[in-house]
Design a protein around this motif. Structure first.
Motif, PDB file in Angstrom:
ATOM      1  N   PHE A  30      35.691  37.803  41.787  1.00  0.00           N
ATOM      2  CA  PHE A  30      34.757  38.250  42.809  1.00  0.00           C
ATOM      3  C   PHE A  30      35.398  38.031  44.174  1.00  0.00           C
ATOM      4  N   ASP A  31      35.568  39.119  44.917  1.00  0.00           N
ATOM      5  CA  ASP A  31      36.175  39.055  46.249  1.00  0.00           C
ATOM      6  C   ASP A  31      35.176  38.447  47.230  1.00  0.00           C
ATOM      7  N   ALA A  32      35.547  37.285  47.777  1.00  0.00           N
ATOM      8  CA  ALA A  32      34.710  36.654  48.793  1.00  0.00           C
ATOM      9  C   ALA A  32      35.520  36.442  50.073  1.00  0.00           C
ATOM     10  N   SER A  33      36.435  37.368  50.318  1.00  0.00           N
ATOM     11  CA  SER A  33      37.189  37.317  51.570  1.00  0.00           C
ATOM     12  C   SER A  33      36.278  37.711  52.726  1.00  0.00           C
ATOM     13  N   GLY A  34      36.714  37.388  53.946  1.00  0.00           N
ATOM     14  CA  GLY A  34      35.878  37.629  55.122  1.00  0.00           C
ATOM     15  C   GLY A  34      35.445  39.066  55.294  1.00  0.00           C
ATOM     16  N   SER A  35      36.256  40.009  54.826  1.00  0.00           N
ATOM     17  CA  SER A  35      35.934  41.428  55.007  1.00  0.00           C
ATOM     18  C   SER A  35      34.718  41.868  54.201  1.00  0.00           C
ATOM     19  N   MET A  36      34.273  41.026  53.278  1.00  0.00           N
ATOM     20  CA  MET A  36      33.091  41.390  52.485  1.00  0.00           C
ATOM     21  C   MET A  36      31.807  41.366  53.318  1.00  0.00           C
ATOM     22  N   TRP A  37      31.883  40.867  54.545  1.00  0.00           N
ATOM     23  CA  TRP A  37      30.725  40.939  55.441  1.00  0.00           C
ATOM     24  C   TRP A  37      30.613  42.298  56.120  1.00  0.00           C
ATOM     25  N   GLN A  38      31.666  43.114  56.003  1.00  0.00           N
ATOM     26  CA  GLN A  38      31.591  44.453  56.598  1.00  0.00           C
ATOM     27  C   GLN A  38      30.439  45.225  55.959  1.00  0.00           C
ATOM     28  N   GLN A  39      29.834  46.099  56.755  1.00  0.00           N
ATOM     29  CA  GLN A  39      28.646  46.803  56.285  1.00  0.00           C
ATOM     30  C   GLN A  39      28.913  48.262  55.923  1.00  0.00           C
ATOM     31  N   ILE A  40      28.155  48.712  54.951  1.00  0.00           N
ATOM     32  CA  ILE A  40      28.133  50.127  54.560  1.00  0.00           C
ATOM     33  C   ILE A  40      26.667  50.534  54.537  1.00  0.00           C
ATOM     34  N   ASN A  41      26.321  51.507  55.344  1.00  0.00           N
ATOM     35  CA  ASN A  41      24.921  51.965  55.424  1.00  0.00           C
ATOM     36  C   ASN A  41      23.955  50.816  55.704  1.00  0.00           C
ATOM     37  N   GLY A  42      24.371  49.907  56.594  1.00  0.00           N
ATOM     38  CA  GLY A  42      23.491  48.825  57.009  1.00  0.00           C
ATOM     39  C   GLY A  42      23.405  47.642  56.065  1.00  0.00           C
ATOM     40  N   GLN A  43      24.233  47.634  55.009  1.00  0.00           N
ATOM     41  CA  GLN A  43      24.223  46.532  54.047  1.00  0.00           C
ATOM     42  C   GLN A  43      25.636  45.996  53.877  1.00  0.00           C
ATOM     43  N   GLU A  90      38.533  29.688  42.861  1.00  0.00           N
ATOM     44  CA  GLU A  90      37.731  28.722  42.114  1.00  0.00           C
ATOM     45  C   GLU A  90      37.031  29.391  40.933  1.00  0.00           C
ATOM     46  N   THR A  91      37.117  28.720  39.801  1.00  0.00           N
ATOM     47  CA  THR A  91      36.334  29.154  38.638  1.00  0.00           C
ATOM     48  C   THR A  91      34.930  28.595  38.806  1.00  0.00           C
ATOM     49  N   LEU A  92      34.000  29.445  39.138  1.00  0.00           N
ATOM     50  CA  LEU A  92      32.617  29.013  39.375  1.00  0.00           C
ATOM     51  C   LEU A  92      31.842  28.853  38.079  1.00  0.00           C
ATOM     52  N   VAL A  93      32.123  29.715  37.117  1.00  0.00           N
ATOM     53  CA  VAL A  93      31.464  29.645  35.806  1.00  0.00           C
ATOM     54  C   VAL A  93      32.526  29.868  34.727  1.00  0.00           C
ATOM     55  N   ILE A  99      31.024  35.344  29.205  1.00  0.00           N
ATOM     56  CA  ILE A  99      31.354  35.877  30.519  1.00  0.00           C
ATOM     57  C   ILE A  99      31.500  34.723  31.496  1.00  0.00           C
ATOM     58  N   GLY A 100      32.491  34.803  32.368  1.00  0.00           N
ATOM     59  CA  GLY A 100      32.708  33.779  33.386  1.00  0.00           C
ATOM     60  C   GLY A 100      32.842  34.401  34.760  1.00  0.00           C
ATOM     61  N   LEU A 101      33.030  33.559  35.774  1.00  0.00           N
ATOM     62  CA  LEU A 101      33.109  34.048  37.151  1.00  0.00           C
ATOM     63  C   LEU A 101      34.137  33.251  37.943  1.00  0.00           C
ATOM     64  N   ILE A 102      35.045  33.976  38.565  1.00  0.00           N
ATOM     65  CA  ILE A 102      36.013  33.390  39.493  1.00  0.00           C
ATOM     66  C   ILE A 102      35.825  34.053  40.848  1.00  0.00           C
ATOM     67  N   ALA A 103      35.837  33.263  41.893  1.00  0.00           N
ATOM     68  CA  ALA A 103      35.743  33.790  43.264  1.00  0.00           C
ATOM     69  C   ALA A 103      36.969  33.342  44.044  1.00  0.00           C
ATOM     70  N   TYR A 104      37.310  34.118  45.048  1.00  0.00           N
ATOM     71  CA  TYR A 104      38.404  33.714  45.948  1.00  0.00           C
ATOM     72  C   TYR A 104      38.025  34.015  47.391  1.00  0.00           C
ATOM     73  N   GLY A 105      38.552  33.170  48.285  1.00  0.00           N
ATOM     74  CA  GLY A 105      38.307  33.356  49.710  1.00  0.00           C
ATOM     75  C   GLY A 105      36.941  32.907  50.173  1.00  0.00           C
ATOM     76  N   HIS A 106      36.244  32.121  49.387  1.00  0.00           N
ATOM     77  CA  HIS A 106      34.844  31.799  49.676  1.00  0.00           C
ATOM     78  C   HIS A 106      34.636  30.442  50.355  1.00  0.00           C
ATOM     79  N   ARG A 107      35.717  29.668  50.561  1.00  0.00           N
ATOM     80  CA  ARG A 107      35.527  28.331  51.113  1.00  0.00           C
ATOM     81  C   ARG A 107      36.295  28.082  52.415  1.00  0.00           C
ATOM     82  N   ARG A 108      37.487  28.632  52.510  1.00  0.00           N
ATOM     83  CA  ARG A 108      38.340  28.294  53.655  1.00  0.00           C
ATOM     84  C   ARG A 108      39.046  29.531  54.206  1.00  0.00           C
ATOM     85  N   LYS A 109      39.192  29.596  55.505  1.00  0.00           N
ATOM     86  CA  LYS A 109      39.933  30.680  56.138  1.00  0.00           C
ATOM     87  C   LYS A 109      41.433  30.429  55.998  1.00  0.00           C
ATOM     88  N   GLY A 110      42.167  31.509  55.767  1.00  0.00           N
ATOM     89  CA  GLY A 110      43.623  31.429  55.776  1.00  0.00           C
ATOM     90  C   GLY A 110      44.245  30.644  54.649  1.00  0.00           C
TER      91      GLY A 110
END
Length: 223
Positions: A1-14, A54-57, A37-48
């Protein structure tokens, strides 16, 4: 799951993050709870920080609720260490001892200097049956060839989603692909069993023909 800063960018107001978290929650409600099923995220805790993966699940049955809770707690922050995240996902799935299937949801390219195409090819070579399907969310004019090659190098598919509706559809497509993968594995097993049965039948036929020949020879000697 991409959790880099750019994921805050909006498309059609969301925001892309809101789209992704909702789509993932919706798809999890439709899955067989026994699916591992499991879940890994990246870019969700620290900049740069290219080590922010992190394996969240952990991959497990009945993990849907844990996944939805974890996704809702994510706050996109940092970079996109895509390559190492895929490697970590493969290891979590024990890709060298059993079939492993990864779904990559990202809104951009690797930003930590690694080569995801080479990594994908390596995982495919080392794994039992490693597959990576990639969904690009709002990638727009970005050159997505490196995302495409991750899928190509592992026998997966690459799909683009321009908005929330398309993202939900793309997730449906790749999750439904699990049933197709299972069917392919079952067909391969049945094919192998059929080939073994045919080989045995061929051997028995040959033995019978030889026995008939020996019987004819013996009869000729008696005559």
């Amino acid at each position: 799951f991409d959790a880099s800063g750019s994921m805050w960018q909006q498309i059609n107001g969301q925001s892309k993050y809101d789209m992704a978290s909702k789509a993932l929650a919706d798809i999890m409600r439709t899955q067989d709870p026994r699916s591992e099923i499991g879940l890994i995220a990246y870019g969700h805790r620290r900049k740069g920080d290219c080590r922010d993966i992190e394996t969240l699940v952990q991959p497990a049955a009945y993990s849907a609720n844990d996944m939805m809770l974890s996704v809702n707690q994510i706050r996109p922050t940092g970079k996109t260490p895509l390559t190492d995240a895929i490697r970590q996902a493969a290891r979590s799935l024990k890709f060298q001892v059993r079939a492993a299937r990864v779904i990559v949801l990202t809104d951009g390219l690797e930003t930590c200097g690694a080569d995801p195409c080479a990594a994908a090819a390596e995982l495919e070579k080392l794994g039992i049956e490693f597959t990576a399907n990639v969904i690009g969310l709002g990638t727009g004019k970005v050159n997505t060839s490196t995302l495409q090659c991750i899928a190509d190098n592992t026998g997966g598919i690459f799909l683009e989603a321009a908005n929330a509706g398309e993202l939900q559809q793309r997730l449906n497509e790749v999750f439904e692909g699990k049933e197709i993968d299972k069917l392919k594995r079952d067909i391969a097993i049945y094919k192998d069993e059929l080939e073994k049965a045919l080989r045995k039948l061929t051997e028995k036929t040959r033995d019978l023909q030889n026995a008939q020949g020996d019987l004819s020879n013996a009869k000729g000697d008696l005559d």
